[in-house]
Design a protein around this motif. Structure first.
Motif, PDB file in Angstrom:
ATOM      1  N   PRO A   1      87.521  35.281  41.749  1.00  0.00           N
ATOM      2  CA  PRO A   1      87.216  35.739  40.392  1.00  0.00           C
ATOM      3  C   PRO A   1      88.044  36.958  39.986  1.00  0.00           C
ATOM      4  CG  PRO A   1      85.595  36.598  41.901  1.00  0.00           C
ATOM      5  CD  PRO A   1      86.523  35.733  42.715  1.00  0.00           C
ATOM      6  N   GLY A   2      87.883  37.333  38.725  1.00  0.00           N
ATOM      7  CA  GLY A   2      88.490  38.556  38.216  1.00  0.00           C
ATOM      8  C   GLY A   2      87.663  39.768  38.614  1.00  0.00           C
ATOM      9  N   GLN A   3      87.952  40.884  37.975  1.00  0.00           N
ATOM     10  CA  GLN A   3      87.346  42.170  38.323  1.00  0.00           C
ATOM     11  C   GLN A   3      85.835  42.215  38.097  1.00  0.00           C
ATOM     12  OE1 GLN A   3      88.840  45.335  35.866  1.00  0.00           O
ATOM     13  NE2 GLN A   3      87.210  46.743  36.446  1.00  0.00           N
ATOM     14  N   TRP A   4      85.345  41.787  36.937  1.00  0.00           N
ATOM     15  CA  TRP A   4      83.933  41.974  36.592  1.00  0.00           C
ATOM     16  C   TRP A   4      82.966  41.201  37.473  1.00  0.00           C
ATOM     17  CZ3 TRP A   4      82.487  46.194  34.644  1.00  0.00           C
ATOM     18  CH2 TRP A   4      83.327  46.899  33.777  1.00  0.00           C
ATOM     19  N   PRO A   5      83.243  39.955  37.820  1.00  0.00           N
ATOM     20  CA  PRO A   5      82.316  39.292  38.745  1.00  0.00           C
ATOM     21  C   PRO A   5      82.208  40.007  40.092  1.00  0.00           C
ATOM     22  CG  PRO A   5      83.615  37.657  37.603  1.00  0.00           C
ATOM     23  CD  PRO A   5      84.207  38.996  37.262  1.00  0.00           C
ATOM     24  N   VAL A   6      83.309  40.601  40.551  1.00  0.00           N
ATOM     25  CA  VAL A   6      83.268  41.362  41.810  1.00  0.00           C
ATOM     26  C   VAL A   6      82.430  42.626  41.634  1.00  0.00           C
ATOM     27  CG1 VAL A   6      84.663  42.613  43.515  1.00  0.00           C
ATOM     28  CG2 VAL A   6      85.479  40.421  42.591  1.00  0.00           C
ATOM     29  N   VAL A   7      82.630  43.312  40.522  1.00  0.00           N
ATOM     30  CA  VAL A   7      81.836  44.515  40.237  1.00  0.00           C
ATOM     31  C   VAL A   7      80.350  44.161  40.201  1.00  0.00           C
ATOM     32  CG1 VAL A   7      81.270  46.231  38.452  1.00  0.00           C
ATOM     33  CG2 VAL A   7      83.676  45.759  39.037  1.00  0.00           C
ATOM     34  N   PHE A   8      80.009  43.087  39.500  1.00  0.00           N
ATOM     35  CA  PHE A   8      78.600  42.714  39.392  1.00  0.00           C
ATOM     36  C   PHE A   8      78.028  42.228  40.716  1.00  0.00           C
ATOM     37  CE2 PHE A   8      79.325  43.100  34.867  1.00  0.00           C
ATOM     38  CZ  PHE A   8      78.137  43.683  34.456  1.00  0.00           C
ATOM     39  N   PHE A   9      78.850  41.685  41.592  1.00  0.00           N
ATOM     40  CA  PHE A   9      78.396  41.337  42.939  1.00  0.00           C
ATOM     41  C   PHE A   9      77.855  42.583  43.633  1.00  0.00           C
ATOM     42  CE2 PHE A   9      79.430  41.552  47.466  1.00  0.00           C
ATOM     43  CZ  PHE A   9      78.640  40.524  47.963  1.00  0.00           C
ATOM     44  N   PHE A  10      78.623  43.666  43.577  1.00  0.00           N
ATOM     45  CA  PHE A  10      78.183  44.902  44.225  1.00  0.00           C
ATOM     46  C   PHE A  10      76.986  45.535  43.510  1.00  0.00           C
ATOM     47  CE2 PHE A  10      82.504  44.552  45.965  1.00  0.00           C
ATOM     48  CZ  PHE A  10      82.192  44.638  47.315  1.00  0.00           C
ATOM     49  N   VAL A  11      76.951  45.433  42.202  1.00  0.00           N
ATOM     50  CA  VAL A  11      75.794  45.943  41.442  1.00  0.00           C
ATOM     51  C   VAL A  11      74.535  45.187  41.855  1.00  0.00           C
ATOM     52  CG1 VAL A  11      74.747  46.086  39.142  1.00  0.00           C
ATOM     53  CG2 VAL A  11      77.130  46.797  39.473  1.00  0.00           C
ATOM     54  N   GLU A  12      74.614  43.864  41.917  1.00  0.00           N
ATOM     55  CA  GLU A  12      73.454  43.049  42.308  1.00  0.00           C
ATOM     56  C   GLU A  12      72.992  43.379  43.718  1.00  0.00           C
ATOM     57  OE1 GLU A  12      74.951  39.547  39.318  1.00  0.00           O
ATOM     58  OE2 GLU A  12      75.396  39.387  41.461  1.00  0.00           O
ATOM     59  N   CYS A  13      73.930  43.555  44.630  1.00  0.00           N
ATOM     60  CA  CYS A  13      73.563  43.917  46.006  1.00  0.00           C
ATOM     61  C   CYS A  13      72.898  45.292  46.047  1.00  0.00           C
ATOM     62  CB  CYS A  13      74.797  43.905  46.904  1.00  0.00           C
ATOM     63  SG  CYS A  13      75.418  42.246  47.261  1.00  0.00           S
ATOM     64  N   ALA A  14      73.460  46.254  45.315  1.00  0.00           N
ATOM     65  CA  ALA A  14      72.887  47.603  45.302  1.00  0.00           C
ATOM     66  C   ALA A  14      71.480  47.598  44.713  1.00  0.00           C
ATOM     67  CB  ALA A  14      73.796  48.547  44.509  1.00  0.00           C
ATOM     68  N   LEU A  15      71.289  46.870  43.620  1.00  0.00           N
ATOM     69  CA  LEU A  15      69.969  46.804  43.006  1.00  0.00           C
ATOM     70  C   LEU A  15      68.964  46.137  43.949  1.00  0.00           C
ATOM     71  CD1 LEU A  15      70.945  45.801  39.347  1.00  0.00           C
ATOM     72  CD2 LEU A  15      70.310  48.076  40.185  1.00  0.00           C
ATOM     73  N   ALA A  16      69.398  45.099  44.659  1.00  0.00           N
ATOM     74  CA  ALA A  16      68.511  44.422  45.620  1.00  0.00           C
ATOM     75  C   ALA A  16      68.094  45.372  46.732  1.00  0.00           C
ATOM     76  CB  ALA A  16      69.206  43.184  46.196  1.00  0.00           C
ATOM     77  N   VAL A  17      69.030  46.144  47.236  1.00  0.00           N
ATOM     78  CA  VAL A  17      68.709  47.108  48.303  1.00  0.00           C
ATOM     79  C   VAL A  17      67.723  48.153  47.796  1.00  0.00           C
ATOM     80  CG1 VAL A  17      69.678  48.965  49.737  1.00  0.00           C
ATOM     81  CG2 VAL A  17      70.822  46.745  49.624  1.00  0.00           C
TER      82      VAL A  17
END
Length: 136
Positions: A114-130
């Motif tokens: 993917p491009g930049q934003w899906p990667v950024v949101f991957f990390f956001v989703e992981c951080a929010l889950a933690v």
């Protein structure tokens, strides 16, 4: 002996147990902000992913899935501490949902990078889950 009656202690304990932690509040605010943005401007929210909701049906879908669902999840996270019997289940369900989104991004990345934003949101989703996992 604290000098408080049993009912005063119960009220204080209930008030303390109904407080929303900082990390849960951050996750709730994220969902509510995303949801309101999607309800107001579907183009803005999906624009991060190079999608263009040009038809009323696509805008309806964005408003429902990103908008209504996001606001509902955020409100649920704020309300859950007032229902101690279900609070942990609510946090776990939203945590698993966030991890499911992140997992879907991993599968998608294995198929095509993917491009930049899906990667950024991957990390956001992981951080929010933690953040939620730490509060369970």
């Amino acid at each position: 002996l604290s000098g408080r009656s049993e009912s005063e202690s119960t009220i204080q304990m209930t008030a303390e147990s109904s407080l929303v932690s900082i990390q849960v509040a951050i996750v709730a605010i994220f969902f509510i902000t995303m949801g309101l943005a999607a309800l107001i401007s579907p183009h803005f929210v999906v624009g991060f992913f190079r999608l263009s909701p040009v038809h009323p049906d696509s805008r309806n879908e964005v408003r429902a899935v990103y908008g209504g669902f996001g606001v509902a999840v955020g409100a649920l996270l704020f309300a859950a501490p007032f229902y101690p019997g279900v609070n942990g289940g609510v946090l776990l369900a939203v945590c698993v949902s966030l991890l499911g989104m992140a997992g879907g991004r991993i599968v998608a990345a294995l198929i095509e990078w993917p491009g930049q934003w899906p990667v950024v949101f991957f990390f956001v989703e992981c951080a929010l889950a933690v953040m939620l996992l730490l509060d369970i």
